[in-house]
Motif scaffolding. Structure first.
Motif, PDB file in Angstrom:
ATOM      1  N   SER A  73       1.033  -1.167  -0.039  1.00 45.72           N
ATOM      2  CA  SER A  73       0.020  -0.064  -0.106  1.00 45.72           C
ATOM      3  C   SER A  73       0.857   1.244  -0.207  1.00 45.72           C
ATOM      4  N   GLY A  74       0.925   1.956  -1.271  1.00 46.80           N
ATOM      5  CA  GLY A  74       1.981   2.976  -1.388  1.00 46.80           C
ATOM      6  C   GLY A  74       3.514   2.451  -1.101  1.00 46.80           C
ATOM      7  N   GLU A  75       3.963   2.882   0.113  1.00 52.88           N
ATOM      8  CA  GLU A  75       5.494   2.527   0.273  1.00 52.88           C
ATOM      9  C   GLU A  75       5.275   1.564   1.566  1.00 52.88           C
ATOM     10  N   ARG A  76       4.285   1.241   2.129  1.00 54.15           N
ATOM     11  CA  ARG A  76       4.085   0.579   3.203  1.00 54.15           C
ATOM     12  C   ARG A  76       3.925  -1.216   2.596  1.00 54.15           C
ATOM     13  N   TYR A  77       4.561  -2.123   3.196  1.00 52.24           N
ATOM     14  CA  TYR A  77       4.515  -3.613   2.558  1.00 52.24           C
ATOM     15  C   TYR A  77       4.720  -4.576   3.661  1.00 52.24           C
ATOM     16  N   THR A  78       4.028  -5.620   3.353  1.00 56.15           N
ATOM     17  CA  THR A  78       4.361  -6.977   4.196  1.00 56.15           C
ATOM     18  C   THR A  78       4.672  -8.196   3.127  1.00 56.15           C
ATOM     19  N   VAL A  79       6.008  -8.684   3.307  1.00 52.76           N
ATOM     20  CA  VAL A  79       6.346  -9.781   2.539  1.00 52.76           C
ATOM     21  C   VAL A  79       6.452 -10.951   3.517  1.00 52.76           C
ATOM     22  N   SER A  80       5.780 -12.126   3.296  1.00 56.94           N
ATOM     23  CA  SER A  80       5.878 -13.177   3.840  1.00 56.94           C
ATOM     24  C   SER A  80       6.213 -14.505   3.053  1.00 56.94           C
ATOM     25  N   LEU A  81       7.440 -15.212   3.492  1.00 55.06           N
ATOM     26  CA  LEU A  81       7.904 -16.233   2.689  1.00 55.06           C
ATOM     27  C   LEU A  81       7.709 -17.570   3.661  1.00 55.06           C
ATOM     28  N   SER A  82       7.256 -18.683   2.945  1.00 51.17           N
ATOM     29  CA  SER A  82       7.009 -19.810   3.875  1.00 51.17           C
ATOM     30  C   SER A  82       7.793 -21.020   2.735  1.00 51.17           C
ATOM     31  N   ALA A  83       8.229 -21.951   3.724  1.00 51.15           N
ATOM     32  CA  ALA A  83       8.678 -23.161   2.985  1.00 51.15           C
ATOM     33  C   ALA A  83       8.111 -24.355   3.458  1.00 51.15           C
ATOM     34  N   PRO A  84       7.139 -24.979   2.595  1.00 48.34           N
ATOM     35  CA  PRO A  84       6.051 -25.850   2.931  1.00 48.34           C
ATOM     36  C   PRO A  84       7.018 -27.040   3.413  1.00 48.34           C
ATOM     37  N   VAL A  85       7.997 -27.484   3.101  1.00 45.48           N
ATOM     38  CA  VAL A  85       8.617 -28.601   3.585  1.00 45.48           C
ATOM     39  C   VAL A  85       8.857 -28.542   5.011  1.00 45.48           C
ATOM     40  N   THR A  86       9.345 -27.429   5.361  1.00 45.09           N
ATOM     41  CA  THR A  86       9.886 -27.252   6.704  1.00 45.09           C
ATOM     42  C   THR A  86       9.004 -26.483   7.640  1.00 45.09           C
ATOM     43  N   ARG A  87       7.976 -25.942   7.190  1.00 40.53           N
ATOM     44  CA  ARG A  87       6.745 -25.378   7.728  1.00 40.53           C
ATOM     45  C   ARG A  87       7.264 -24.183   8.550  1.00 40.53           C
ATOM     46  N   GLN A  88       8.501 -23.493   7.858  1.00 47.16           N
ATOM     47  CA  GLN A  88       8.918 -22.533   8.494  1.00 47.16           C
ATOM     48  C   GLN A  88       8.574 -21.268   7.977  1.00 47.16           C
ATOM     49  N   SER A  89       8.461 -20.057   8.357  1.00 43.10           N
ATOM     50  CA  SER A  89       8.156 -18.824   7.687  1.00 43.10           C
ATOM     51  C   SER A  89       8.751 -17.533   8.462  1.00 43.10           C
ATOM     52  N   TRP A  90       8.852 -16.582   7.677  1.00 44.92           N
ATOM     53  CA  TRP A  90       9.341 -15.529   7.825  1.00 44.92           C
ATOM     54  C   TRP A  90       8.547 -14.257   7.444  1.00 44.92           C
TER      55      TRP A  90
END
Length: 211
Positions: A73-90
């Protein structure tokens, strides 16, 4: 656990397959530059959006892949990454003044330079702030990143964009957006700088989403 550890490891040959930047061929049909600029303006005007898809990153020695969800939204951002194999996310969130990285070993970290934060924490070179524009097929702020050079092809759409040392190749576009009156947006792109590569396969675009 570090991000590098939980990103699903894949063979370098698989990550780079179809990602190596080749000089684009001259368009087979004439390019209407007035139409190209008009389409660029429509995509640039889309400042509130979200996308979901897949990402593959490499640094010449290591690579990994996972799912990506991005709200802007404009300059505001949220980027989420997940790895299904390890079930980890950031999750990386922020705006034009800096960002915060959650889900990493040692707890959240914040920095004004989010790209440097990602390199130091993960080992990946991901140009997040410029990519927010490149992923829509438009150049990023020239005052910050320099002028963008764009090569247009079929449909008066970009096939290659060069800016800030990065080369962004657009392999596929999502034409269905035109049927609903929205701009046609990229579906597959690869950003390359030296050994660093970021490949995105976008499964869905959603306009008007606020992070």
């Amino acid at each position: 656990m570090t991000i590098r550890a939980f990103l699903a490891p894949v063979a370098m040959a698989l990550i780079l397959a179809g990602c190596v930047s080749q000089p684009p061929r001259a368009p087979d049909v004439p390019v209407d530059h007035a139409q190209a600029r008009a389409q660029d303006e429509r995509r640039a005007a889309l400042t509130n959006w979200s996308l979901s898809g897949r990402i593959a990153v490499s640094n010449g020695k290591q690579g990994g892949s996972g799912r990506i969800d991005w709200q802007q939204s404009g300059e505001r951002y949220t980027v989420s990454l997940s790895a299904p194999v390890t079930r980890q996310s950031w999750r990386l969130s922020g705006d034009g003044t800096g960002g915060r990285l959650d889900g990493i070993e040692g707890g959240p970290r914040e920095a004004a330079d989010v790209e440097a934060l990602l390199r130091e924490t993960t080992g990946w070179n991901i140009p997040v702030r410029a990519l927010a524009d490149w992923v829509r097929g438009v150049g990023a702020d020239p005052a910050r990143f320099g002028e963008a050079r764009i090569v247009y092809g079929e449909g008066n759409r970009p096939v290659r964009l060069v800016q800030a040392g990065w080369t962004i190749d657009f392999a596929q576009w999502q034409a269905e957006a035109a049927a609903t009156g929205g701009p046609v947006l990229p579906a597959r792109l690869t950003a390359t700088l030296g050994d660093a590569r970021v490949r995105l396969i976008i499964d869905q675009w959603t306009p008007g989403v606020t992070p």
